[in-house]
Design an enzyme around this catalytic site. Structure first.
Site, PDB file in Angstrom:
ATOM      1  N   SER A 234     -17.511  61.656 126.265  1.00  0.00           N
ATOM      2  CA  SER A 234     -18.507  60.914 127.043  1.00  0.00           C
ATOM      3  C   SER A 234     -18.076  60.900 128.495  1.00  0.00           C
ATOM      4  O   SER A 234     -16.878  60.908 128.801  1.00  0.00           O
ATOM      5  CB  SER A 234     -18.614  59.473 126.536  1.00  0.00           C
ATOM      6  OG  SER A 234     -19.407  58.682 127.404  1.00  0.00           O
TER       7      SER A 234
ATOM      8  N   TYR B 172     -14.512  51.772 124.384  1.00  0.00           N
ATOM      9  CA  TYR B 172     -15.189  53.035 124.068  1.00  0.00           C
ATOM     10  C   TYR B 172     -14.756  54.120 125.050  1.00  0.00           C
ATOM     11  O   TYR B 172     -14.426  55.248 124.649  1.00  0.00           O
ATOM     12  CB  TYR B 172     -16.704  52.815 124.149  1.00  0.00           C
ATOM     13  CG  TYR B 172     -17.550  54.040 123.938  1.00  0.00           C
ATOM     14  CD1 TYR B 172     -17.831  54.503 122.651  1.00  0.00           C
ATOM     15  CD2 TYR B 172     -18.107  54.723 125.019  1.00  0.00           C
ATOM     16  CE1 TYR B 172     -18.628  55.619 122.449  1.00  0.00           C
ATOM     17  CE2 TYR B 172     -18.902  55.829 124.831  1.00  0.00           C
ATOM     18  CZ  TYR B 172     -19.172  56.272 123.541  1.00  0.00           C
ATOM     19  OH  TYR B 172     -19.972  57.377 123.355  1.00  0.00           O
TER      20      TYR B 172
END
Length: 255
Positions: free
Chosen positions: A142, A155
């Site tokens: 990501s 995350y």
């Protein structure tokens, strides 16, 4: 993409937005697609759709946070379908939570799903690829792991870990002909993003802000990701390893 026909491709989180779009594209290229997901019905729906279109697909239900169960699933896939040529680490989950409002239970859940699951499936798959001296591993990280993202501290840490893991394994296994690369989505319109925005408390405002932040003027769609993923999995990228590419509409332009 060159030389994907007949390849056995395992896609984790294959029942979700990016995962299912990626499964469809590999099937279009003639690959033998293994749709892995903890959601049995979602995985089966994707496999059934591929088979109805004339493709080759198998649905496998597995909890990737369980090391032993994951290893057993990998062995079953190789027994029933054949040696795994490509692993796409796509499964993931997140929830908008400022770090100081989170705690150890939440951290453990995020780490288990987004980092430990990658370790759990990459380990048994890589052991088999190493014996054969060939393989491709593409991990969906990501942009949060490259540049940070408010409300996604743990995350982002996990995704940064996936990138570092991929680069390290790329070095360790380059002479075996096994490549490791990462694709980093930016803001992508998936079910996970919807859940993330709901948790923020102001979904419409956040969606508008995300859209305005992207230079290309829209959020990413699941269909925007498979091209980069298939490139890394194909022979077109045979001399590419340890690399990271952002698919974000220009939201991040950091090298």
């Amino acid at each position: 993409m060159r030389n994907l026909k007949g390849k056995v491709v395992v896609i984790t989180g294959g029942g979700g937005g990016i995962g299912s779009a990626t499964c469809d594209r590999f099937a279009e290229e003639g690959a033998r697609v293994v749709v892995c997901d903890i959601n049995t019905e979602a995985a089966q729906a994707v496999a059934d759709r591929i088979k109805a279109a004339g493709g080759d697909a198998l649905a496998v239900s597995v909890d990737l946070t369980d090391f032993d169960a994951t290893g057993a699933s990998v062995a079953k896939i190789e027994d029933e379908v054949g040696p795994i040529d490509v692993l796409v680490n796509n499964a993931g989950w997140d929830l908008f939570t400022p770090f100081l409002k989170s705690g150890p239970d939440f951290w453990s859940k995020i780490i288990d799903i987004n980092l430990r699951s990658v370790l759990n499936i990459t380990h048994p798959v890589l052991a088999r690829m190493n014996e054969r001296g060939a393989g491709r591993v593409v991990s969906i990280a990501s942009d949060a792991g490259r540049v940070g993202s408010s409300g996604e501290s743990v995350y982002a840490a996990c995704k940064a870990g996936v990138i570092a893991l991929s680069k390290t394994l790329a070095r360790e296994h380059a002479r075996k002909g096994i490549t490791f690369n990462c694709v980093c989505p930016g803001v992508t319109d998936t079910g996970m993003l919807d859940t993330f925005m709901e948790a923020s408390g102001n979904k419409d405002k956040l969606r508008d802000a995300f859209t305005k932040a992207v230079p290309m003027g829209r959020m990413g769609q699941p269909s925007d990701l498979p091209g980069a993923i298939l490139f890394f999995a194909s022979d077109d990228a045979a001399f590419v390893t340890g690399q990271v590419i952002s698919v974000s509409g220009g939201l991040t332009m950091h090298g």
